[in-house]
Design a protein around this motif. Structure first.
Motif, short mmCIF file in Angstrom:
data_model
loop_
_atom_site.label_atom_id
_atom_site.label_comp_id
_atom_site.label_asym_id
_atom_site.label_seq_id
_atom_site.Cartn_x
_atom_site.Cartn_y
_atom_site.Cartn_z
N ARG A 1 11.10 5.90 -27.98
CA ARG A 1 11.08 4.49 -27.58
C ARG A 1 11.65 4.37 -26.17
NH1 ARG A 1 10.84 -0.77 -29.38
NH2 ARG A 1 12.26 -2.06 -28.19
N CYS A 2 11.02 3.55 -25.34
CA CYS A 2 11.54 3.33 -23.98
C CYS A 2 12.77 2.42 -24.07
CB CYS A 2 10.50 2.62 -23.14
SG CYS A 2 9.59 3.75 -22.13
N SER A 3 13.87 2.85 -23.45
CA SER A 3 15.04 1.99 -23.52
C SER A 3 15.11 1.04 -22.33
CB SER A 3 16.31 2.84 -23.61
OG SER A 3 16.31 3.76 -22.54
N GLN A 4 14.42 1.38 -21.23
CA GLN A 4 14.42 0.48 -20.06
C GLN A 4 13.02 -0.07 -19.86
OE1 GLN A 4 16.43 1.98 -16.52
NE2 GLN A 4 17.10 3.76 -17.68
N LEU A 5 12.58 -0.81 -20.86
CA LEU A 5 11.18 -1.24 -20.88
C LEU A 5 10.79 -2.07 -19.65
CD1 LEU A 5 8.51 -1.49 -22.47
CD2 LEU A 5 9.32 -3.74 -23.08
N LEU A 6 11.64 -3.05 -19.35
CA LEU A 6 11.30 -3.96 -18.26
C LEU A 6 11.13 -3.19 -16.96
CD1 LEU A 6 10.93 -6.92 -17.60
CD2 LEU A 6 13.34 -7.05 -17.04
N ARG A 7 12.07 -2.30 -16.70
CA ARG A 7 12.02 -1.52 -15.46
C ARG A 7 10.79 -0.62 -15.46
NH1 ARG A 7 15.97 3.28 -13.77
NH2 ARG A 7 15.25 3.57 -11.63
N ALA A 8 10.53 0.01 -16.59
CA ALA A 8 9.37 0.91 -16.68
C ALA A 8 8.08 0.15 -16.38
CB ALA A 8 9.31 1.53 -18.07
N LEU A 9 7.95 -1.02 -16.98
CA LEU A 9 6.73 -1.82 -16.77
C LEU A 9 6.60 -2.23 -15.31
CD1 LEU A 9 6.08 -4.46 -19.56
CD2 LEU A 9 4.48 -2.84 -18.59
N GLN A 10 7.70 -2.71 -14.74
CA GLN A 10 7.66 -3.16 -13.35
C GLN A 10 7.25 -2.01 -12.43
OE1 GLN A 10 11.66 -4.73 -13.27
NE2 GLN A 10 10.91 -6.82 -13.16
N LEU A 11 7.78 -0.82 -12.69
CA LEU A 11 7.48 0.32 -11.83
C LEU A 11 6.02 0.75 -11.95
CD1 LEU A 11 10.74 2.40 -12.33
CD2 LEU A 11 9.93 1.43 -10.17
N VAL A 12 5.51 0.75 -13.18
CA VAL A 12 4.11 1.15 -13.36
C VAL A 12 3.17 0.12 -12.72
CG1 VAL A 12 2.29 1.66 -15.04
CG2 VAL A 12 4.60 2.52 -15.42
N ASN B 1 2.49 -2.37 -26.17
CA ASN B 1 2.14 -2.54 -27.58
C ASN B 1 3.15 -3.40 -28.33
OD1 ASN B 1 4.26 -0.95 -28.38
ND2 ASN B 1 3.02 0.88 -28.68
N SER B 2 2.83 -3.71 -29.58
CA SER B 2 3.54 -4.80 -30.26
C SER B 2 5.05 -4.59 -30.40
CB SER B 2 2.92 -5.01 -31.64
OG SER B 2 2.85 -3.76 -32.30
N GLU B 3 5.51 -3.33 -30.49
CA GLU B 3 6.96 -3.19 -30.71
C GLU B 3 7.77 -3.63 -29.49
OE1 GLU B 3 8.86 0.64 -30.70
OE2 GLU B 3 6.95 1.65 -30.35
N TYR B 4 7.15 -3.68 -28.33
CA TYR B 4 7.87 -4.11 -27.12
C TYR B 4 7.61 -5.57 -26.80
CZ TYR B 4 8.35 0.92 -26.11
OH TYR B 4 8.64 2.25 -26.16
N ARG B 5 6.81 -6.23 -27.62
CA ARG B 5 6.30 -7.56 -27.31
C ARG B 5 7.40 -8.58 -26.98
NH1 ARG B 5 1.43 -9.71 -28.87
NH2 ARG B 5 1.12 -11.65 -27.74
N MET B 6 8.45 -8.56 -27.81
CA MET B 6 9.49 -9.57 -27.68
C MET B 6 10.22 -9.50 -26.34
SD MET B 6 9.07 -11.22 -30.29
CE MET B 6 10.40 -12.38 -29.99
#
Length: 751
Positions: free
Chosen positions: A389-400, A426-431
C-alpha cells in the motif's frame, strides 16, 4: 521550476489568468484585421501578472489539447511600457525565434528555455538584448540554438537544389552578461567550446553541464570563490575532474550522477574520492552520485551496520567516508547504486530504490530534466502501489501527474505513468483524493490517450478511467472522453481487451445523462460505431461482452432521444437486430438489451411506421412468450407492441398477423407475469408510459402501462413513488378509473 500538481484550491490569480488566456479577445485583447492579437490601449500590467500569463500560456498549450495557441501571443508583451516581464519559463515546440524576438525590449531577470528545439542562432542574438539584466538563464536541451542557416551561392536555382545548410555558430560568448549567476547549458550540442563561451562571466554561482562531455574542466576554478552548485550529470569523469571539483570549496550542491544505462563509463567511484569531497567541500548540503559503480567497499562492517535505530547522524553512517561530515546532508542521490539499501544514511532526503520514500524523492528530483531516470523510478512506484500500500498517496499522485504532464511525448513515461495511475486511483485510495486531484488525473489520462495510439498506453488509460464514477466524474470532459473512446473503437485493427473496456466506458457514459449529452454523442457517430462493432461480432459469430455492451450502449443512447433512434433505423439497425436474434437464440442478456432499445424506438411516433411490417410484428409477438431474463424480454416486446397499438387500427397496415390476434397474445403475456418481479431496468422518466393511460383506442396498451407503474412503485417505492407524483401520474390514473373503455382489471390495478 516545474509546476507541481497541487491539491489545494486554485488562487483567484490563477483562475483569472486561466480565464483571460482562454478568452483573450473578450478580456485583454482585440483582433486587428481579424488575425493579429493586440492589447487594449488602456491596459497596463506589472510583471507579477505578465509572468503568470506567459508561464500559464505555455502550460496550457502543452497540457490542454482544447486550448488553441495564438501566432501573435508573444507580441502582446513587446512594449515594456504596458506589459512588464521578469521571470519566464518557456518549453518545447511552443516557442520560436520570433517569439523571443517579440519580447526583446523586456528587462528579463530569469529566462528558462527548456527543450526549445525550434530556437536557432537568431535567438542567441536576441539573448544579448537581455544581457544587462539577466541573472538566471537555462538553455537546457535547446539543441539548435547554436546553429544558423547558411545560404550557399547567390543563384536561386542552386538554392532549390541545395537547401539551407546548418552551420555551428562559434563566435558567440556571454560577453556583457554582467549579472548572470545561474546558467544551465544541459545537453548542449557538441562542438561548442564551453570554456570560451563562459570565460567572460565574472562570478558564476550555479552551472549545469548535464549531458556534455568535457575532458578538461580546469577552467571551472576561475569561479572557485563563487560557484555553489555544479551539475555534471552523465559526464564521464577522470582523476583530473575530481581534483578540479575538490578546489571548488564553496560548493553546496554537487551532482556527478549518471544514467548507468546510457553508455559505458570508465570512471568508478572510490572511498578516496568521497573522502576528498567530504574533506574539501565543507559547505556541501546536497550530493548526487546516482548510477555510479563503487570500485571498492565503502560500507562499515555489516554487524555494526544493522545495529541500533536508523540514524542520519554522520557519526553512525553506514557509508564510511560520510562519517566525516559535520552535519547530515539535505539531499543525497543514491538512485541505482547499492548504497541506498544501507541502514544509516546521513541525509534528510535520499533518492534510491529501497522504499517508497526514496523512490518518490527520485521522481521528484529527476522529473524535469531526466525523463530516462524518472520512468524507471515511476516503474518502481508502480510495483509499490501494486503489491503493497502506498503510504504517501497524495505525493505519489502529484508526482506522477506532474511527470506525465511534463513529458507528454515520452513513451516510457506515458506507459509507466499511466500504469501507476491505475493503481493509485483505485477504490482503496478513493477517500484520500480531492475532486481537484482526481480531475487532474483524468486530464493527464486523456492527454495520454490523445498523444499515443500505442496499445499499452491506451489500455492503461482506459483502465484508469474505470476507477472513476461514470458519468459524474467525467462530466467536465464529456465530449473529449467520448471522442477519444469512439476514436479507439473506430480503429481498423483492434486489441480485444481495449475494445471491451472502451465499449464498457461508452456504455457507462451514456447511462443516466441528460438528453443533450446523448444527442451530442449521437452526432459524433456513436450509433454508427456501435453498429459497426455489432456487425463485426456477427460476422465472427461471437456474442461476447463487446456485443452485449454495444447493444446496451445503444439502448442507453436512444432513451428519449428521437434523433439517435432515427439513426439506428437509418443505419440498418433492424436488420442487425433480426440477424442477432437468429444467430443467438439463447442469449438472454442480448435479447433484453435489443428489446430495451426497440422500446425506445417505438416511443417515437414518427418512427413507428417503420416497425409496421409482418416480419417485425411476428418477431415481437413471438417474443411475448419469451422467458429470457425473467420477464424483461417479454415485457419489452409488449411495450413495443403497446406503442404500436396506441396508433389505432388504421395504422395496422399489414394482413398477417391480425391485430386482434396480437392483442390477445399481449393480454395473455401480461397476465403471466409476476406482479412482484424484481426488475433489470432503470426509468429516468415515466412520460412514455404515462402517455398510454388517457386513451380508449387500445385498452391493452393502457393495461401494460398500468402494470408497469404498479410493479415499479410496489417493488421500488422509494425510487418510483416520488417520480410518479412529480410527473403527474396520479390524476391520470384517477381519470382512467372513470373511463368506460378501460378494462375492469386495469381499473383495479390503477386503484
Amino acid at each position: 521550476s516545474l509546476k507541481m500538481a497541487s491539491d489545494s484550491p486554485e488562487s483567484l490569480m490563477t483562475l483569472c489568468t486561466d480565464f483571460c488566456l482562454r478568452n483573450l479577445e473578450g478580456t485583454l485583447c482585440y483582433l486587428l484585421d481579424n488575425e493579429t492579437l493586440r492589447l487594449h490601449p488602456d491596459i497596463f500590467l506589472p510583471s507579477e501578472i505578465c509572468d503568470k500569463l506567459v508561464n500559464e500560456y505555455v502550460e496550457l498549450v502543452k497540457t490542454d489539447s482544447i486550448f488553441e495557441p495564438h501566432e501573435s501571443f508573444f507580441t502582446l508583451f513587446s512594449d515594456p511600457r504596458s506589459t512588464r516581464l521578469a521571470r519566464i519559463h518557456l518549453r518545447e515546440q511552443i516557442v520560436q525565434d520570433q517569439d523571443l524576438e517579440a519580447i526583446r525590449k523586456q528587462d528579463l531577470v530569469e529566462l528558462y528555455l527548456t527543450n526549445c528545439e525550434k530556437l536557432t542562432a537568431k535567438s542567441l542574438q536576441t539573448l544579448v538584448s537581455f544581457s544587462h539584466t539577466l541573472i538566471s538563464l537555462s538553455l537546457f536541451g535547446c539543441c539548435n540554438i547554436f546553429y544558423e542557416e547558411e545560404n550557399p551561392g547567390g543563384c536561386e536555382d542552386d538554392c532549390l537544389v541545395n537547401p539551407t545548410r546548418q552551420v555551428l555558430v562559434k563566435d558567440f560568448t556571454f560577453e556583457g552578461f554582467s549579472r548572470l549567476r545561474f546558467l544551465n547549458l544541459g545537453r548542449l550540442i557538441e562542438g561548442v567550446n564551453v570554456e570560451t563561451l563562459l570565460r567572460p562571466l565574472a562570478s558564476l554561482a550555479a552551472l549545469d553541464l548535464s549531458g556534455i562531455q568535457l575532458n578538461d574542466v580546469g577552467f571551472l576554478t576561475q569561479w572557485k570563490d563563487s560557484l555553489v552548485s555544479l551539475v555534471l550529470y552523465n559526464m564521464d569523469l577522470s582523476e583530473e575532474h575530481i581534483q578540479v571539483i575538490a578546489q571548488l570549496h564553496k560548493l553546496r550542491h554537487l551532482d556527478i550522477s549518471r544514467d548507468h544505462l546510457s553508455s559505458y563509463y570508465k570512471f568508478k567511484l572510490t572511498r578516496r574520492v568521497l573522502n576528498l569531497f567530504v574533506e574539501n567541500l565543507l559547505n556541501l548540503t546536497s550530493l548526487d552520485i546516482s548510477g555510479h559503480t563503487m570500485l571498492e567497499n565503502c560500507t562499515i562492517p555489516s554487524m555494526e551496520e544493522k545495529m541500533g535505530q536508523t540514524s542520519i547522524e554522520p557519526a553512525k553512517s553506514s557509508i564510511a567516508p560520510f562519517r566525516g561530515l559535520k552535519r547530515p546532508l539535505q539531499f543525497l542521490g543514491l538512485f541505482e547504486t547499492s548504497l541506498c539499501r544501507l541502514t544509516h544514511i546521513p541525509a534528510y532526503k535520499v533518492s534510491g530504490d529501497k522504499n517508497e520514500e526514496q523512490v518518490l524523492n527520485a521522481i521528484e528530483a529527476y522529473t524535469e530534466h531526466r525523463p530516462e531516470i524518472t520512468s524507471r523510478a515511476i516503474n518502481l512506484l508502480f510495483d509499490i502501489a501494486r503489491i503493497e500500500r502506498c503510504s504517501q498517496l497524495l505525493r505519489a499522485l502529484q508526482l506522477v501527474i506532474t511527470a506525465l504532464k511534463c513529458h507528454k511525448d515520452d513513451k516510457n513515461i506515458q506507459v509507466t505513468g499511466s500504469a501507476a495511475l491505475f493503481y493509485l486511483t483505485n477504490s482503496e485510495y478513493r477517500m484520500e483524493q480531492s475532486v481537484k486531484l482526481r480531475r487532474q488525473v483524468i486530464q493527464v489520462v486523456l492527454n495520454g490517450m490523445e498523444s499515443y495510439q500505442e496499445v499499452t498506453v491506451q489500455r492503461n488509460c482506459c483502465l484508469t478511467l474505470c476507477n472513476f464514477s461514470i458519468p459524474e466524474e467525467l462530466e467536465f470532459q464529456y465530449r473529449r472522453v467520448n471522442e477519444l473512446l469512439l476514436n479507439i473503437l473506430n480503429q481498423s485493427r483492434q486489441d480485444e481487451s481495449i475494445q471491451r473496456i472502451a465499449v464498457h466506458l461508452c456504455n457507462a457514459l451514456v447511462c443516466q445523462v441528460d438528453n443533450d449529452h446523448k444527442e451530442a454523442v449521437g452526432k459524433m457517430g456513436f450509433v454508427m460505431t456501435m453498429l459497426k462493432l455489432i456487425q463485426k461480432k456477427l460476422a465472427d459469430k461471437t456474442c461476447d461482452q463487446v456485443m452485449e455492451f454495444s447493444w446496451s450502449a445503444l439502448w442507453n443512447i436512444t432513451d428519449e432521444t428521437p434523433d439517435n433512434c432515427e439513426m439506428f433505423l437509418n443505419y440498418s439497425g433492424m436488420k442487425l437486430f433480426l440477424e442477432c436474434l437468429k444467430e443467438f437464440p439463447e442469449k438472454q442478456e442480448l435479447h433484453r438489451n435489443m428489446l430495451g432499445l426497440l422500446g425506445n424506438v417505438a416511443e417515437v411516433k414518427e418512427l413507428r411506421p417503420q416497425l409496421m411490417t409482418s416480419q417485425f410484428i411476428s418477431v415481437f409477438s413471438n417474443l411475448l412468450e419469451s422467458k429470457a431474463d425473467g420477464i424483461e424480454v417479454s415485457y419489452n416486446a409488449c411495450g413495443v407492441l403497446s406503442h404500436i397499438m396506441f396508433d389505432g387500427p388504421e395504422a395496422w397496415g399489414i394482413c398477417e398477423p391480425h391485430r386482434e390476434e396480437v392483442v390477445k397474445r399481449m393480454w395473455a403475456a401480461i397476465q403471466s407475469w409476476d406482479i412482484n418481479s424484481r426488475r433489470n431496468i432503470n426509468y429516468r422518466s415515466f412520460e412514455p408510459i404515462l402517455r398510454l393511460l388517457p386513451q380508449g383506442i387500445s385498452p391493452v396498451s393502457q393495461h401494460w402501462a398500468t402494470w408497469a407503474l404498479y410493479n415499479l412503485v410496489s417493488v421500488y417505492p422509494d425510487k418510483y413513488c416520488p417520480l410518479l407524483i412529480k410527473e403527474g401520474g396520479i390524476p391520470l390514473l384517477k381519470d382512467m378509473i372513470k373511463m368506460a373503455s378501460a378494462r375492469q382489471e386495469t381499473k383495479e390495478m390503477a386503484r
